[in-house]
Enzyme design. Sequence first.
Site, PDB file in Angstrom:
ATOM      1  N   ASN A 182      24.779  39.700 -15.179  1.00 53.63           N
ATOM      2  CA  ASN A 182      25.430  39.434 -13.887  1.00 53.63           C
ATOM      3  C   ASN A 182      24.448  39.422 -12.708  1.00 53.63           C
ATOM      4  O   ASN A 182      24.784  38.956 -11.621  1.00 53.63           O
ATOM      5  CB  ASN A 182      26.547  40.450 -13.591  1.00 53.63           C
ATOM      6  N   ASP A 225      38.065  39.767 -17.160  1.00 51.31           N
ATOM      7  CA  ASP A 225      37.585  38.435 -16.778  1.00 51.31           C
ATOM      8  C   ASP A 225      38.633  37.689 -15.949  1.00 51.31           C
ATOM      9  O   ASP A 225      39.838  37.856 -16.173  1.00 51.31           O
ATOM     10  CB  ASP A 225      37.259  37.654 -18.063  1.00 51.31           C
TER      11      ASP A 225
HETATM   12  C1  FPP Z   1      34.593  38.793 -14.360  1.00 48.35           C
HETATM   13  O1  FPP Z   1      35.278  37.896 -13.550  1.00 48.35           O
HETATM   14  C2  FPP Z   1      34.513  40.058 -13.683  1.00 48.35           C
HETATM   15  C3  FPP Z   1      33.352  40.670 -13.337  1.00 48.35           C
HETATM   16  C4  FPP Z   1      32.014  40.099 -13.592  1.00 48.35           C
HETATM   17  C5  FPP Z   1      33.359  41.944 -12.648  1.00 48.35           C
HETATM   18  C6  FPP Z   1      34.477  42.852 -13.012  1.00 48.35           C
HETATM   19  C7  FPP Z   1      34.490  43.914 -12.008  1.00 48.35           C
HETATM   20  C8  FPP Z   1      35.597  44.462 -11.457  1.00 48.35           C
HETATM   21  C9  FPP Z   1      36.975  44.192 -11.877  1.00 48.35           C
HETATM   22  C10 FPP Z   1      35.411  45.463 -10.432  1.00 48.35           C
HETATM   23  C11 FPP Z   1      34.579  46.560 -10.998  1.00 48.35           C
HETATM   24  C12 FPP Z   1      34.631  47.695 -10.165  1.00 48.35           C
HETATM   25  C13 FPP Z   1      34.351  48.899 -10.581  1.00 48.35           C
HETATM   26  C14 FPP Z   1      34.555  49.993  -9.665  1.00 48.35           C
HETATM   27  C15 FPP Z   1      33.845  49.148 -11.932  1.00 48.35           C
HETATM   28  P1  FPP Z   1      34.531  36.578 -13.073  1.00 48.35           P
HETATM   29  O2  FPP Z   1      34.017  36.829 -11.714  1.00 48.35           O
HETATM   30  O3  FPP Z   1      33.505  36.186 -14.058  1.00 48.35           O
HETATM   31  O4  FPP Z   1      35.729  35.597 -13.051  1.00 48.35           O
HETATM   32  P2  FPP Z   1      35.672  34.033 -13.324  1.00 48.35           P
HETATM   33  O5  FPP Z   1      35.253  33.871 -14.756  1.00 48.35           O
HETATM   34  O6  FPP Z   1      37.089  33.620 -13.076  1.00 48.35           O
HETATM   35  O7  FPP Z   1      34.708  33.444 -12.345  1.00 48.35           O
END
Ligand code: FPP
Length: 253
Positions: free
Chosen positions: A73, A25
């Site tokens: 998501n 996250d």
């Molecule tokens: C949460 O951060 C992260 C995600 C929803 C996606 C996680 C995915 C990756 C790290 C890349 C995945 C790639 C592969 C190849 C599996 P957020 O966007 O919710 O962060 P925030 O809470 O700060 O907005």
Amino acid sequence: MTATTAAPLAGSRPAGPRHVALIMDGNGRWAKQRGLPRAMGHREGVQALKRTIQAAPDLGIECLTVFGFSTENWARPEEEVSDLMGLVRSYVASDLNRLDREGVRLRILGRRRGLPSDIAAIIERAEAQTANNDRFLLQVAFNYGARADVVDAAQKHIDRLMAGEPVGPITEEALQGNLATSAAPPLDLIVRTSGEQRLSNFLLWEAAYAELVFQDILWPDYGPQALAEAVAQFGGRERRYGGLQAAPARVAG
Ligand code: FPP
């Protein structure tokens, strides 16, 4: 040291987690702090994931399960969903052969229906290519929701029953064997980054006796040191599985 020296009883502390799950996250906040688009946060998140995977075996970890994309998501803006799909395409294209050479078995957890057809095909190919590897298990949850997985596991049981297979009544063992994670060792530790403290529909069944560690670091900044710190926190926990005695430590090797 004599035999009477007060020391932790052999077996009172777990040697280290075999199976670690990561809720990655904070990509969006990492990007925002730098005035960058959210897509850049996810891109850096993939680099952090690569560093973390490389470090895991040296910490005694046998299996990593990471949350790449949840069923919830899809509610994100179309452009961000498309960025995340693109990252899977490029990750598999750039890393699959190396992971295969290194003995990593790749499994993707989550519903295939609903995914773009090329992603579903990429996933099938990656799983087939690495199916016989046994040095390390990497599970990527993608279009995954834990409640949906339990529902699917129960439905599998019913389908087999209706087909006349001798599956017997639904038991915990039977249901667990139908979960997407059935190839993995028991889940020991769940880590969530960015300071948030919830499970967000990730591995709810498997979490029953897992230790939880919440780290105040945004996912793109994650890597070997942060993972070692999470493992060290795990090492300080006493796991009793509902009993009064600590569970025996894992025998190394
Ligand atoms: C949460 O951060 C992260 C995600 C929803 C996606 C996680 C995915 C990756 C790290 C890349 C995945 C790639 C592969 C190849 C599996 P957020 O966007 O919710 O962060 P925030 O809470 O700060 O907005």
